[in-house]
Scaffold this active site. Structure first.
Site, PDB file in Angstrom:
ATOM      1  CB  SER A  52      -0.931   0.034   1.216  1.00 46.48           C
ATOM      2  OG  SER A  52      -0.281   0.569   2.358  1.00 46.48           O
ATOM      3  CB  ILE A  53      -0.095   4.790  -0.677  1.00 48.10           C
ATOM      4  CG1 ILE A  53       0.672   6.097  -0.894  1.00 48.10           C
ATOM      5  CG2 ILE A  53      -1.273   4.965   0.289  1.00 48.10           C
ATOM      6  CD1 ILE A  53      -0.113   7.170  -1.596  1.00 48.10           C
ATOM      7  CE  LYS A  54      -2.473   5.713   4.972  1.00 46.12           C
ATOM      8  NZ  LYS A  54      -2.492   7.121   5.382  1.00 46.12           N
ATOM      9  CG  ASP A  55       4.701  -0.242   2.164  1.00 46.90           C
ATOM     10  OD1 ASP A  55       3.904  -0.520   3.085  1.00 46.90           O
ATOM     11  OD2 ASP A  55       5.093  -1.085   1.334  1.00 46.90           O
ATOM     12  CB  ALA A  96       5.626   3.069   7.333  1.00 47.76           C
TER      13      ALA A  96
END
Length: 344
Positions: free
Chosen positions: A42-45, A48
């Site tokens: 996901s884009i949340k990598d 993070a």
């Protein structure tokens, strides 16, 4: 030999994909940033990695320390991936209403998952507040042992998108971009990408695509943080302006209901081979609205956030969909008929 030093070197530099149906429907070139191709899915990598690198630079995350975060799931998965690669343990606090697939994925990455009741942000038992108290308690016992990532109000989130996602989009389009649109939860993507694109060309239109159950549409369209409706889509929408969202240069807002976004998710599966989550349906629907506002011949970029496989119990459950007033796609209905015939 050609190789990467670490899995975190695979985060970012995702391609743009032309979305055939949306482009032909509007006469614009609508392009999706394939963030589902990040190693954590996901884009949340990106968020993070940005949060962790900033914490390391500030001395807020000591070697061997613990990352603590309240998240609806994908940021936690990204933090677990990055933490494992860099030698940090993760404790993730999340609402118990989130998909089983996300919870299982977090545990598969070795993160400690603590599920709490799903309550509004104003409630002290909201998952964000619980995670903050958890990190503070750990630091009282052992000073400097825990880093609270605070993705919603830690502006390292949007700063990382400003320095990575935004420049990638500008380069990939050769600067020929007229609009960028995506949904917002923390607001990090919209703010970081939006600010970068505005820096390069103030005429690029920045739009927020907002699902039911969120107050952002009414905030930007009507000047009132009013929450209306509901959505089966996870991880997007908000009822407050976060520190990240406060920096987003929003020109226009669109309300996207499930009856529009979820069918689009299914059409992207069968028509384009893209198996995406509900937030991508909201984003692409928002891109269509922005294209209609700008008119044919424009280039619009949005975000393809994560895989639909993280939401199987909702997106591919005919009974659940019908309980929410949504029509299951034909391929699901056909599968149910075949299954019944096989049981006879």
């Amino acid at each position: 030999m050609q190789y990467r030093e670490s899995v975190i070197d695979l985060i970012g530099n995702t391609p743009l994909i032309r979305l055939k149906e949306a482009s032909e429907e509007t006469g614009c070139e609508i392009l999706g940033k394939a963030e589902f191709m990040n190693p954590g899915g996901s884009i949340k990598d990106r968020a993070a990695l940005g949060l962790v690198r900033d914490a390391e630079a500030r001395g807020a995350l000591a070697p061997g320390g613990v990352i603590v975060e309240g998240t609806a799931g994908n940021t936690g998965i990204g933090l677990a991936l990055v933490g494992n690669a860099l030698g940090y343990r993760c404790i993730i606090v999340m609402p118990e209403t989130q998909s089983r697939e996300k919870i299982d994925t977090l545990r598969a990455y070795g993160a400690e998952v603590r599920l709490v009741k799903a309550v509004p942000y104003r409630n002290p038992d909201n998952y964000v507040h619980v995670s903050e108290r958890l990190a503070a308690g750990m630091n009282e016992t052992s000073p400097g042992s825990a880093f609270w990532a605070n993705q919603f109000d830690n502006t390292a989130n949007q700063a990382w998108h400003h320095s990575t996602t935004g420049p990638e989009i500008w380069e990939q389009t050769g600067g020929r971009i007229d609009g960028f649109v995506c949904a917002a939860g923390t607001g990090g993507t919209l703010a970081g990408v939006g600010r970068y694109l505005k820096d390069k060309n103030p005429n690029v239109m920045i739009a927020v695509s907002d699902p039911g159950g969120s107050g952002l549409y009414n905030h930007y369209a009507n000047g009132e943080m009013k929450v209306e409706g509901s959505s089966i889509t996870e991880g997007i929408g908000n009822s407050r302006i976060t520190a990240n969202m406060a920096e987003a240069p929003v020109d226009v807002a669109f309300r996207i209901e499930d009856r529009e976004s979820i069918p689009r998710v299914y059409r992207m599966i069968t028509g384009e081979g893209l198996l995406l989550g509900g937030s991508s349906g909201v984003n692409v629907s928002g891109a269509v609205h922005l294209a209609r506002r700008l008119g044919p011949g424009h280039v619009i970029v949005t975000v393809l956030c994560d895989s639909g496989l993280r939401y199987q119990q909702r997106l591919f459950n005919a009974d659940y969909l019908q309980s929410k007033g949504l029509e299951p796609p034909e391929f699901l209905q056909g599968a149910a008929t075949r299954d019944e015939a096989a049981d006879v």
